[in-house]
Scaffold this active site. Sequence first.
Site, mmCIF file in Angstrom:
data_model
loop_
_atom_site.group_PDB
_atom_site.id
_atom_site.type_symbol
_atom_site.label_atom_id
_atom_site.label_comp_id
_atom_site.label_asym_id
_atom_site.label_seq_id
_atom_site.Cartn_x
_atom_site.Cartn_y
_atom_site.Cartn_z
ATOM 1 N N CYS A 1 31.150 32.268 -23.040
ATOM 2 C CA CYS A 1 31.496 32.021 -22.083
ATOM 3 C C CYS A 1 32.740 30.980 -21.295
ATOM 4 C CB CYS A 1 30.351 31.381 -21.519
ATOM 5 S SG CYS A 1 28.241 32.025 -21.719
ATOM 6 N N ASP B 1 60.764 2.898 2.593
ATOM 7 C CA ASP B 1 61.153 2.536 3.723
ATOM 8 C C ASP B 1 60.676 1.308 3.711
ATOM 9 O OD1 ASP B 1 62.435 2.898 6.587
ATOM 10 O OD2 ASP B 1 60.061 2.396 7.078
ATOM 11 N N THR C 1 61.273 -1.489 7.166
ATOM 12 C CA THR C 1 60.170 -2.149 7.502
ATOM 13 C C THR C 1 58.803 -1.095 7.859
ATOM 14 O OG1 THR C 1 62.091 -2.647 9.111
ATOM 15 C CG2 THR C 1 59.799 -2.926 10.125
ATOM 16 N N CYS D 1 28.671 25.138 -9.890
ATOM 17 C CA CYS D 1 29.706 24.913 -11.208
ATOM 18 C C CYS D 1 31.230 26.110 -10.981
ATOM 19 C CB CYS D 1 29.124 25.812 -11.932
ATOM 20 S SG CYS D 1 28.377 26.883 -11.868
#
Length: 753
Positions: free
Chosen positions: A407, A451, A453, A16
């Site tokens: 908490c 890109d 190619t 946790c």
Amino acid sequence: MAETSETRYRVGGMDCASCATKIDTAVRRVAGVADVSVSVIAGTMTIRHDGSSDLKAIEKKVTGLGYSVSPFTGSTAPARDHGSHDHHDHGDHAGHDHEHEGHDHTGHDHAGHDHDHGETEIEGLHGHDHGPTTGPWWQSRKGRLTILSGAALVAAYAIGHLVPAIGSYAFIIAMLVGLVPIARRAVMAALSGTPFSIEMLMTIAAVGAVIINAGEEAATVVFLFLVGELLEGVAAGKARDSIQSLTALVPKNALLEDNGQTREVPAESLAVGAIIMVRPGDRISADGVIISGESAIDEAPVTGESTPVRKGVDAVVFAGTVNGDAVLRVRVTAAAADNTIARVVKLVEEAQESKAPTERFIDRFSRYYTPGVVVVAALVAAVPPLLFGGLWSEWIYKGLAILLIGCPCALVISTPAAIAASLSAGARRGLLMKGGAVLETLGKVTMVAFDKTGTLTEGKPQVTDIVCFGLSEAKVLSRAAVLEQGSSHPLALAILNRAKADGVPVPPAFELEALPGKGVSGKAGGETLDLLSPSAARERGALDGEKDARITDLNDEGKSVSVLLVDGVAAGLIAMRDEPREDAQAGLSTLKSAGVKAMMLTGDNKRTAAAVAGMLGIDWRGEMMPEDKQQVVGELKRQGFIVAKVGDGINDAPALAAADIGIAMGGGTDVALETADAAVLHGRVGDVARMIELSKRTMRNILQNITIALGLKAVFLVTTIAGITGLWPAILADTGATVLVTINALRLLRVEG
């Protein structure tokens, strides 16, 4: 100045956000430690330190908190300066310097890591093994403690009914069964620099409840707290197992060809260059290239691709995929510790150690939030009795309930749980992101620069047109293929592949001769054959105006043209072009519908770039050097775009580093993969859109988690002060919020599409 080094540990029993915080705080206090990165989901800790650090003291600190700790093999390496990558805050993903070197991913089940190491001497101290790493939950120490606490609570209720006079003592004993391990952890955390831990709030609330004669509720609250931690551990274990289960896909053994014989060897022993045989139905035991055979490869276990992919000689195959219907011989291209699955596991583990901006904000917020809760609880307990004559027992009870409501576990876990689930889910679909910061930024991308190619296109030319002058199409193709036999040039391979696909006969050639800068010539079937460039054909006087015009039209479409001469006469034209990937159009459309613009950046000539961009309906820039691509990315960023750059080659590396997010396409160079922040391992253009959508889903999930965590606390804060709810509903609110947040995050493991 001392060289900064990096050491990674496997940490057991950590499930946790509270665990990570305590370990982080304790280790940072050790002399010489510069930075600490703890991943709950991966179960790892990375420390950046100088040579003065006492690593044994660090390990002792962690085991003192009740966790097992063991260093990765070869885990210390000089930390590297990431230069332009600093703005991404990856948690120094590349700085790990491949620390899994020698760490056998395929044979080492992290999910089943034996966390008993180092825990014998501290038995009972930690009690924080939230969920088992292997086996059913009830066999873990935390599971046994929860069952024992529940049994003690039931016994206390029975005793209270049978012998009411000693019922209160029975509840105190039942409470102590679960509280003693919690209190020990609280004390150790306080001594290590975390006084306001969840365990400390729990301990104060339980002891306070006993003091005001609410022992029954105190025992119930402790039991519910243990149940909540157990559920957290089980949920966190599912997220951890989702990525570690990939390691089980790689078979343990392989069939190695050795001196003409085939023998079975451990897959982890395969060396690069070794030849293995893969039978129909077998899993492929290593990354490699097919050298003989053709088969349908089921890549679903790794990529989620529902349809098997037909692959033949020279095709790349991945470890863990399944061979379909024919025997294959495969040349190994990566050792077991560096195959596709091992790299995915390693990079995802490292990515989970880096924190997203939202996660870092919540961490900072929780440091002030928890002490603030203690102050508010103290004021609620003291102010009404002191100033307004309220009952001490009533308001102390409400103050203790507020401690439990406050908490911060659900709030702190809200972001890392979602990010860990998304990183794991993405990895299972070949979408690899190097950290929470990358995942968070992807959802903000407004421009993707591709890109051409190997990214938007297949990366290899294909025959697109066969123009005939007197001969049939099959005969033109056959004669061209005759001349290209044995050549490895991409254009030659395109012609040979088309001839094979069309079933065209390719008779042997004689007197083959390469004509540098012009083409190739030879003889076959009593004919003199030449396959020439258009300029060379013009020199021979083989082209008239009509044929030249046809060549110009094909060139304008971005195609390369070869001219076939038979006995000196032009018999046909063969046009070739690097064609767009099958999913390129659909992938770009998905981006557009999501409001993301796209642009193509290529080093190809403008004519070719314009032709391909026209087919895809995308803006473009052509004839670009690597520095030009980097400059365009900078311009787009200055225009206000959040830019993702997608590429697969060394020439893309500068632009990948300059972009807000660099994405390497699968099959790309190692330089591109190392420079990039994310990778599309299976080369689909549509996966870029899926990656962006996964980021957006994750951010929505995080917002939902934060709303759940804070919303439930706000509701129960009001109802507690109003006297409607008490201690056990308060702990149910905290536990319930934590479990709801974790379950909501785990929904991200189900990748859509």
